[in-house]
Design a protein around this motif. Sequence first.
Motif, PDB file in Angstrom:
ATOM      1  N   LEU A  55      -4.270   0.210  -9.558  1.00 15.38           N
ATOM      2  CA  LEU A  55      -4.348   0.432  -8.110  1.00 15.38           C
ATOM      3  C   LEU A  55      -3.195   1.299  -7.613  1.00 15.38           C
ATOM      4  O   LEU A  55      -3.378   2.146  -6.734  1.00 15.38           O
ATOM      5  CB  LEU A  55      -4.360  -0.911  -7.379  1.00 15.38           C
ATOM      6  CG  LEU A  55      -5.652  -1.721  -7.540  1.00 15.38           C
ATOM      7  CD1 LEU A  55      -5.495  -3.115  -6.944  1.00 15.38           C
ATOM      8  CD2 LEU A  55      -6.827  -0.990  -6.885  1.00 15.38           C
ATOM      9  N   GLU A  56      -1.998   1.096  -8.177  1.00  9.93           N
ATOM     10  CA  GLU A  56      -0.858   1.915  -7.769  1.00  9.93           C
ATOM     11  C   GLU A  56      -1.067   3.376  -8.154  1.00  9.93           C
ATOM     12  O   GLU A  56      -0.684   4.286  -7.401  1.00  9.93           O
ATOM     13  CB  GLU A  56       0.420   1.363  -8.415  1.00  9.93           C
ATOM     14  CG  GLU A  56       1.708   1.870  -7.780  1.00  9.93           C
ATOM     15  CD  GLU A  56       2.233   3.133  -8.428  1.00  9.93           C
ATOM     16  OE1 GLU A  56       3.183   3.732  -7.895  1.00  9.93           O
ATOM     17  OE2 GLU A  56       1.692   3.534  -9.501  1.00  9.93           O
ATOM     18  N   THR A  57      -1.689   3.615  -9.305  1.00  4.27           N
ATOM     19  CA  THR A  57      -1.974   4.983  -9.719  1.00  4.27           C
ATOM     20  C   THR A  57      -2.994   5.621  -8.783  1.00  4.27           C
ATOM     21  O   THR A  57      -2.882   6.811  -8.443  1.00  4.27           O
ATOM     22  CB  THR A  57      -2.500   5.015 -11.163  1.00  4.27           C
ATOM     23  OG1 THR A  57      -1.522   4.425 -12.027  1.00  4.27           O
ATOM     24  CG2 THR A  57      -2.763   6.442 -11.622  1.00  4.27           C
ATOM     25  N   ARG A  58      -3.963   4.862  -8.341  1.00  3.07           N
ATOM     26  CA  ARG A  58      -4.939   5.387  -7.373  1.00  3.07           C
ATOM     27  C   ARG A  58      -4.280   5.668  -6.026  1.00  3.07           C
ATOM     28  O   ARG A  58      -4.628   6.645  -5.357  1.00  3.07           O
ATOM     29  CB  ARG A  58      -6.095   4.396  -7.211  1.00  3.07           C
ATOM     30  CG  ARG A  58      -7.025   4.317  -8.418  1.00  3.07           C
ATOM     31  CD  ARG A  58      -8.264   3.503  -8.102  1.00  3.07           C
ATOM     32  NE  ARG A  58      -9.006   4.082  -6.975  1.00  3.07           N
ATOM     33  CZ  ARG A  58     -10.056   3.503  -6.402  1.00  3.07           C
ATOM     34  NH1 ARG A  58     -10.483   2.313  -6.848  1.00  3.07           N
ATOM     35  NH2 ARG A  58     -10.672   4.079  -5.397  1.00  3.07           N
ATOM     36  N   ARG A  62       0.832  -1.199   0.000  1.00  7.06           N
ATOM     37  CA  ARG A  62       0.000   0.000   0.000  1.00  7.06           C
ATOM     38  C   ARG A  62       0.870   1.253   0.000  1.00  7.06           C
ATOM     39  O   ARG A  62       0.899   2.042   0.941  1.00  7.06           O
ATOM     40  CB  ARG A  62      -0.929  -0.008   1.219  1.00  7.06           C
ATOM     41  CG  ARG A  62      -1.957  -1.123   1.182  1.00  7.06           C
ATOM     42  CD  ARG A  62      -2.882  -1.035   2.389  1.00  7.06           C
ATOM     43  NE  ARG A  62      -3.829  -2.136   2.401  1.00  7.06           N
ATOM     44  CZ  ARG A  62      -4.742  -2.314   3.349  1.00  7.06           C
ATOM     45  NH1 ARG A  62      -4.825  -1.447   4.359  1.00  7.06           N
ATOM     46  NH2 ARG A  62      -5.563  -3.343   3.294  1.00  7.06           N
ATOM     47  N   ARG A  63       1.587   1.438  -1.094  1.00  7.82           N
ATOM     48  CA  ARG A  63       2.449   2.605  -1.250  1.00  7.82           C
ATOM     49  C   ARG A  63       2.794   2.746  -2.725  1.00  7.82           C
ATOM     50  O   ARG A  63       2.665   1.786  -3.502  1.00  7.82           O
ATOM     51  CB  ARG A  63       3.735   2.445  -0.431  1.00  7.82           C
ATOM     52  CG  ARG A  63       4.547   1.207  -0.806  1.00  7.82           C
ATOM     53  CD  ARG A  63       5.877   1.165  -0.085  1.00  7.82           C
ATOM     54  NE  ARG A  63       6.602  -0.069  -0.331  1.00  7.82           N
ATOM     55  CZ  ARG A  63       7.311  -0.311  -1.428  1.00  7.82           C
ATOM     56  NH1 ARG A  63       7.406   0.609  -2.383  1.00  7.82           N
ATOM     57  NH2 ARG A  63       7.944  -1.466  -1.595  1.00  7.82           N
ATOM     58  N   GLY A  92      -4.843   8.800  -3.006  1.00  7.77           N
ATOM     59  CA  GLY A  92      -4.736   8.469  -1.591  1.00  7.77           C
ATOM     60  C   GLY A  92      -5.499   7.219  -1.205  1.00  7.77           C
ATOM     61  O   GLY A  92      -6.034   7.125  -0.099  1.00  7.77           O
ATOM     62  N   LEU A  93      -5.543   6.237  -2.105  1.00  7.17           N
ATOM     63  CA  LEU A  93      -6.280   5.009  -1.811  1.00  7.17           C
ATOM     64  C   LEU A  93      -5.709   4.296  -0.600  1.00  7.17           C
ATOM     65  O   LEU A  93      -6.463   3.706   0.186  1.00  7.17           O
ATOM     66  CB  LEU A  93      -6.242   4.083  -3.035  1.00  7.17           C
ATOM     67  CG  LEU A  93      -6.961   2.735  -2.891  1.00  7.17           C
ATOM     68  CD1 LEU A  93      -8.444   2.936  -2.591  1.00  7.17           C
ATOM     69  CD2 LEU A  93      -6.770   1.890  -4.153  1.00  7.17           C
ATOM     70  N   PRO A 148     -14.707  -5.543   0.112  1.00  7.52           N
ATOM     71  CA  PRO A 148     -13.744  -5.031  -0.866  1.00  7.52           C
ATOM     72  C   PRO A 148     -14.372  -4.068  -1.868  1.00  7.52           C
ATOM     73  O   PRO A 148     -13.747  -3.079  -2.258  1.00  7.52           O
ATOM     74  CB  PRO A 148     -13.227  -6.298  -1.552  1.00  7.52           C
ATOM     75  CG  PRO A 148     -13.388  -7.367  -0.517  1.00  7.52           C
ATOM     76  CD  PRO A 148     -14.636  -7.014   0.220  1.00  7.52           C
ATOM     77  N   ALA A 149     -15.608  -4.362  -2.289  1.00  9.63           N
ATOM     78  CA  ALA A 149     -16.278  -3.485  -3.254  1.00  9.63           C
ATOM     79  C   ALA A 149     -16.472  -2.089  -2.667  1.00  9.63           C
ATOM     80  O   ALA A 149     -16.288  -1.079  -3.353  1.00  9.63           O
ATOM     81  CB  ALA A 149     -17.626  -4.079  -3.662  1.00  9.63           C
ATOM     82  N   THR A 150     -16.825  -2.039  -1.390  1.00  9.00           N
ATOM     83  CA  THR A 150     -17.018  -0.753  -0.727  1.00  9.00           C
ATOM     84  C   THR A 150     -15.692  -0.039  -0.525  1.00  9.00           C
ATOM     85  O   THR A 150     -15.576   1.176  -0.715  1.00  9.00           O
ATOM     86  CB  THR A 150     -17.702  -0.953   0.632  1.00  9.00           C
ATOM     87  OG1 THR A 150     -18.965  -1.599   0.428  1.00  9.00           O
ATOM     88  CG2 THR A 150     -17.908   0.365   1.347  1.00  9.00           C
ATOM     89  N   LEU A 151     -14.657  -0.799  -0.173  1.00  8.96           N
ATOM     90  CA  LEU A 151     -13.350  -0.195   0.086  1.00  8.96           C
ATOM     91  C   LEU A 151     -12.727   0.415  -1.156  1.00  8.96           C
ATOM     92  O   LEU A 151     -12.064   1.451  -1.095  1.00  8.96           O
ATOM     93  CB  LEU A 151     -12.409  -1.261   0.664  1.00  8.96           C
ATOM     94  CG  LEU A 151     -12.718  -1.767   2.076  1.00  8.96           C
ATOM     95  CD1 LEU A 151     -11.837  -2.962   2.406  1.00  8.96           C
ATOM     96  CD2 LEU A 151     -12.509  -0.663   3.097  1.00  8.96           C
ATOM     97  N   LEU A 152     -12.940  -0.220  -2.303  1.00 14.21           N
ATOM     98  CA  LEU A 152     -12.243   0.192  -3.519  1.00 14.21           C
ATOM     99  C   LEU A 152     -13.078   1.055  -4.441  1.00 14.21           C
ATOM    100  O   LEU A 152     -12.552   1.615  -5.413  1.00 14.21           O
ATOM    101  CB  LEU A 152     -11.780  -1.047  -4.294  1.00 14.21           C
ATOM    102  CG  LEU A 152     -10.742  -1.929  -3.567  1.00 14.21           C
ATOM    103  CD1 LEU A 152     -10.490  -3.195  -4.346  1.00 14.21           C
ATOM    104  CD2 LEU A 152      -9.452  -1.167  -3.349  1.00 14.21           C
TER     105      LEU A 152
END
Length: 281
Positions: A251-254, A12-13, A259-260, A273-277
């Motif tokens: 995902l890395e771009t987000r 997550r970075r 600030g994902l 997961p659907a709610t988180l993403l």
Amino acid sequence: MPHAGSIAVLPRRPLTVGELLDSAVLLLRGHAGALLPMAAALALLEQLLLLPLRSAVGVHPPLWWAPFLGNLGPMLFLLAVGAATEAMIIMLLGNPAARAAGAALVGRPIGPRDLLRPGNARWGATLLLCPVVGVTMLVASLLGPTWFAAFALLGAMAPALALDGIKAGRAPGRSANLALRVEGRAAGLRLLGYLVWWILRVGLAWGLFTGLTTLDLIVAEWAVPVAVLLWALVNTVAYAALACLDAVLHLETRIRTEGLDIHLSRAPVEASPATLLAVRG
């Protein structure tokens, strides 16, 4: 943080270029049981669909290439059709690859059956936009250098549908927007990934075919079937790997621009997961 062995599948970075490529390979390795059979079926179907057109153009294995001025128009059309089919295949594979990457990011492992299950997978929207990607790539390829722009901007189509929860009509704009962020970083990396796998595909297919021919293991009547199978084999791995690259790059771009990672660290543990993403706002 999800791991495959001692290396994080998708930390997550923000990631370096090398880490992104490693993450894509790790994602494919962890979900090969779901992605490779699907990729194999699509790659073989592609080769069978292209075979009559190749015969009409008059090209021969293993490279299916005839750089003659008198054959230039048909050859360019053949290449454009191939560019369209491979873009559609990568998009279709991008749906399960994106969901696998999303599950890895939020720490909710997902198995092959869940990846291929149609429920809550946005397959309808993916299939709806697949011909749009194909036609776009066909036209862009016929125009020459515009292929680079079209391919670079379409990588996030499947992840935008499968992970971001947006409507199908917004997916092309969302994909292009993400690709152009940070001075076109995602666009450039998608082209880099394609170039790497193109070199590997051509080298492996040509090398294997030439080696088998040199050893007299291929008779003339079997040259076309063997070439079809070899290209389907190398494309199977390449298409699945490129779909995984699209997923981790999305995902890395987000993480880098939206600030994902911060959102996930603050989200309730019990959230789906659907709610988180899902894209907020």
